[in-house]
Design an enzyme around this catalytic site. Structure first.
Site, PDB file in Angstrom:
ATOM      1  N   ASP A   1       0.933  -1.197   0.073  1.00  0.00           N
ATOM      2  CA  ASP A   1       0.144  -0.068   0.020  1.00  0.00           C
ATOM      3  C   ASP A   1       0.797   1.264   0.098  1.00  0.00           C
ATOM      4  OD1 ASP A   1      -1.609   1.972   0.265  1.00  0.00           O
ATOM      5  OD2 ASP A   1      -3.065   1.166   1.964  1.00  0.00           O
TER       6      ASP A   1
ATOM      7  N   ASP B   1      -2.336   2.397  -6.206  1.00  0.00           N
ATOM      8  CA  ASP B   1      -1.381   2.511  -5.297  1.00  0.00           C
ATOM      9  C   ASP B   1      -1.378   1.162  -4.291  1.00  0.00           C
ATOM     10  OD1 ASP B   1      -3.660   2.958  -3.896  1.00  0.00           O
ATOM     11  OD2 ASP B   1      -3.017   4.462  -2.814  1.00  0.00           O
ATOM     12  N   GLU B   2      -2.144   0.114  -4.753  1.00  0.00           N
ATOM     13  CA  GLU B   2      -2.441  -1.123  -3.620  1.00  0.00           C
ATOM     14  C   GLU B   2      -1.991  -2.415  -4.691  1.00  0.00           C
ATOM     15  OE1 GLU B   2      -6.065  -1.245  -1.564  1.00  0.00           O
ATOM     16  OE2 GLU B   2      -5.559   0.712  -0.667  1.00  0.00           O
TER      17      GLU B   2
END
Length: 305
Positions: free
Chosen positions: A129, A222-223
């Site tokens: 993350d 973003d993960e």
């Protein structure tokens, strides 16, 4: 000045404490309400340490700017329905017999046992993350913003998509309307969204992950979730093969001293390359930690943070 009472406390002092207590209670109630009703309330996110603006002031600003809005009305109605469901469950528990409660507890314990029996620690899964990703990318390209509170999106009446840690000290966070964020942090700088840029950087990061696990899963830009077990096992086997070609009395030397130290200390049968499952799992965990550190350092080279 009012004369002190028999206990030595003046009536003025008691009145002050009473009023101050009520004020603090009101602030606490407001903070709890904001935390319950808003996804951008509370301190359940990294960097929200309230060092720039106290949690009480944050809660008051959010509450005052949101009250009577359609969002807050909807949130209050949703919260009310949740409370009703909770109260219904509590009532059901209160009206249950001891036998019914014991049976429910037994069923819950059996369910937990089933989950425990099916749980495996043989795979090493990583959840990536990239915190404050959009803001980090923007600051990478605009270094002059590094020491300033920054929010991506949120300008012209929009909603914030990301904020850096300096802005978070004031309570500014994703999903928050820009006008509320600006009230929390007067010096906040809004940067327009650039999804094309964020997607390009995310693809760079994914290319690193893909080399470790080609079957990785992405949750958003973003993960990412990926399995490092096979990569760790490959590195372990490589180290073992290198050690087989050496005399047992020679000093162990491979590409990664940290991995070797764990292999050497695990009392592994060098001839067969096998150890107990617990020993092997521990070794793979340590190698996985090393791989994750390497990935983190590669990502830092891309985002420059």
């Amino acid at each position: 000045m009012v004369a002190p009472d028999e206990d030595g406390t003046s009536s003025d002092e008691e009145l002050y404490k009473e009023r101050n207590g009520k004020r603090n209670q009101k602030d606490d109630d407001t903070a709890r309400k904001v935390n319950n009703l808003f996804v951008y309330g509370g301190s359940n996110k990294a960097g929200l340490d309230a060092s720039g603006l106290s949690m009480e002031k944050q809660a008051k600003i959010i509450h005052d700017l949101s009250k009577n809005s359609s969002y807050m009305t909807h949130a209050e109605n949703t919260d009310k329905k949740t409370d009703e469901r909770i109260n219904a469950i509590k009532k059901k528990i209160d009206n249950s017999t001891i036998s019914e409660l014991k049976n429910a507890q037994y069923q819950a314990e059996q369910f937990v046992k089933q989950l425990e029996a099916s749980r495996s620690f043989n795979r090493h899964i990583v959840v990536l993350d990239m915190d404050s990703f959009y803001a980090s990318v923007e600051i990478r390209d605009k270094p002059e913003l590094a020491l300033k509170p920054v929010a991506v999106g949120g300008g012209s009446g929009g909603v914030i998509c990301a904020s850096n840690y300096i802005a978070r000290k004031y309570g500014v966070r994703s999903a928050m309307p820009g006008f509320i964020a600006k009230e929390l942090c007067k010096d906040l700088i809004f940067v327009p969204l650039n999804f094309e840029k964020y997607t390009a950087v995310a693809e760079q990061v994914r290319s690193i992950i893909k080399s470790i696990d080609p079957y990785y899963t992405t949750m958003s830009l973003d993960e990412c979730i990926f399995d490092v077990t096979d990569a760790a096992l490959e590195r372990y086997k490589k180290n073992m093969n290198m050690n087989k070609n050496k005399n047992k009395n020679d000093e162990i030397s491979t590409d990664n001293d940290y991995d070797n130290a764990n292999i050497a200390n695990a009392s592994i049968d060098i001839n067969t390359g096998y150890s107990s499952e617990i020993e092997l799992n521990e070794i793979l965990r340590n190698i996985s930690d090393t791989i994750v550190t390497e990935i983190r350092n590669e990502i830092k080279l891309i985002t420059k943070v």
